[in-house]
Design a protein around this motif. Sequence first.
Motif, PDB file in Angstrom:
ATOM      1  N   THR A   1       0.825  -1.212   0.000  1.00 51.96           N
ATOM      2  CA  THR A   1       0.000   0.000   0.000  1.00 51.96           C
ATOM      3  C   THR A   1       0.856   1.257   0.000  1.00 51.96           C
ATOM      4  OG1 THR A   1      -0.129  -0.056   2.420  1.00 51.96           O
ATOM      5  CG2 THR A   1      -1.879  -1.157   1.193  1.00 51.96           C
ATOM      6  N   SER A   2       2.162   1.078  -0.215  1.00 56.71           N
ATOM      7  CA  SER A   2       3.067   2.224  -0.286  1.00 56.71           C
ATOM      8  C   SER A   2       4.246   1.854  -1.179  1.00 56.71           C
ATOM      9  CB  SER A   2       3.564   2.612   1.109  1.00 56.71           C
ATOM     10  OG  SER A   2       4.401   3.749   1.049  1.00 56.71           O
ATOM     11  N   SER A   3       4.844   2.845  -1.817  1.00 58.04           N
ATOM     12  CA  SER A   3       5.974   2.618  -2.720  1.00 58.04           C
ATOM     13  C   SER A   3       7.241   3.242  -2.154  1.00 58.04           C
ATOM     14  CB  SER A   3       5.682   3.227  -4.096  1.00 58.04           C
ATOM     15  OG  SER A   3       5.609   4.646  -3.991  1.00 58.04           O
ATOM     16  N   LEU A   4       8.371   2.915  -2.764  1.00 61.17           N
ATOM     17  CA  LEU A   4       9.634   3.531  -2.349  1.00 61.17           C
ATOM     18  C   LEU A   4       9.588   5.043  -2.540  1.00 61.17           C
ATOM     19  CD1 LEU A   4      12.406   1.101  -3.679  1.00 61.17           C
ATOM     20  CD2 LEU A   4      11.766   1.527  -1.299  1.00 61.17           C
ATOM     21  N   GLU A   5       8.929   5.493  -3.600  1.00 62.49           N
ATOM     22  CA  GLU A   5       8.832   6.931  -3.849  1.00 62.49           C
ATOM     23  C   GLU A   5       8.059   7.632  -2.731  1.00 62.49           C
ATOM     24  OE1 GLU A   5       8.339   4.571  -6.074  1.00 62.49           O
ATOM     25  OE2 GLU A   5      10.080   4.947  -7.382  1.00 62.49           O
ATOM     26  N   GLU A   6       6.979   6.992  -2.264  1.00 60.08           N
ATOM     27  CA  GLU A   6       6.193   7.585  -1.176  1.00 60.08           C
ATOM     28  C   GLU A   6       6.982   7.586   0.125  1.00 60.08           C
ATOM     29  OE1 GLU A   6       1.649   6.481  -2.579  1.00 60.08           O
ATOM     30  OE2 GLU A   6       2.895   4.921  -1.687  1.00 60.08           O
ATOM     31  N   LEU A   7       7.729   6.510   0.382  1.00 61.86           N
ATOM     32  CA  LEU A   7       8.567   6.458   1.570  1.00 61.86           C
ATOM     33  C   LEU A   7       9.663   7.526   1.495  1.00 61.86           C
ATOM     34  CD1 LEU A   7       9.024   2.604   2.029  1.00 61.86           C
ATOM     35  CD2 LEU A   7       7.432   4.111   3.235  1.00 61.86           C
ATOM     36  N   ALA A   8      10.210   7.719   0.294  1.00 65.32           N
ATOM     37  CA  ALA A   8      11.248   8.736   0.101  1.00 65.32           C
ATOM     38  C   ALA A   8      10.717  10.125   0.447  1.00 65.32           C
ATOM     39  CB  ALA A   8      11.749   8.695  -1.340  1.00 65.32           C
ATOM     40  N   ASP A   9       9.471  10.403   0.061  1.00 65.42           N
ATOM     41  CA  ASP A   9       8.869  11.696   0.399  1.00 65.42           C
ATOM     42  C   ASP A   9       8.733  11.860   1.907  1.00 65.42           C
ATOM     43  OD1 ASP A   9       8.675  12.426  -2.245  1.00 65.42           O
ATOM     44  OD2 ASP A   9       6.598  11.742  -2.468  1.00 65.42           O
TER      45      ASP A   9
END
Length: 214
Positions: free
Chosen positions: A178-186
């Motif tokens: 339910t989350s991507s690396l890009e979202e975690l990076a943000d």
Amino acid sequence: MSLIATVHIAHADLALAPTIRECPDVRIRVMPQSATDPETGLFFFHVENGGQALEAAIEHDHTVAEWTRVAESDSGSVYRLEHAPETILLSPKTLELGGLMREATSDGTGWSVRLQFDDREALSRLWKHCKDEGIAFELQRLFRDQSWVDAEMTALTGPQLDALVTAYEAGYFEEPRTSSLEELADRLDISPTAVGGRIRRGTAALIETTLAER
């Protein structure tokens, strides 16, 4: 069970505070074998992204009496410092209260420190000490660990811990994700590549210290 606290501290007279403000993009980490032995008067720091600007800042840093660059590698440089008498150190008070400073890393505005205590009372007394001394003290994370021994065996760094916990809370490990690396990076304010590296290295460290030895 022991108590682990991640705390941000700031004060103009904390060790290397002027250098941290002058070079906010430089990452400075206290090497733990010296951080818990303040009586020696000598402390060792590992520096990433340093250079001439950093050394110029150290040269004019009122918290530093003497300094020497003792080692260099691809990962950074190691400096040995002797602090000036007026330098504020948190490790002696932490030890006095029966605690341990497990990690201390600069963050551009001060120090992010990871502390270990037996209970909340000792942490509260450290907070009161900082308040009395005018040291900014912001509790960022608080959790329990299995024991002093197990905590020391866990090889996770602070950034790896933050990445893994953030990924878990965001559902990165769920199926489907339910989350991507890009979202975690943000969320973490770093690149997706850096997030992925911290998750991989952190997972490997957990496997090594909790499964491989058993």
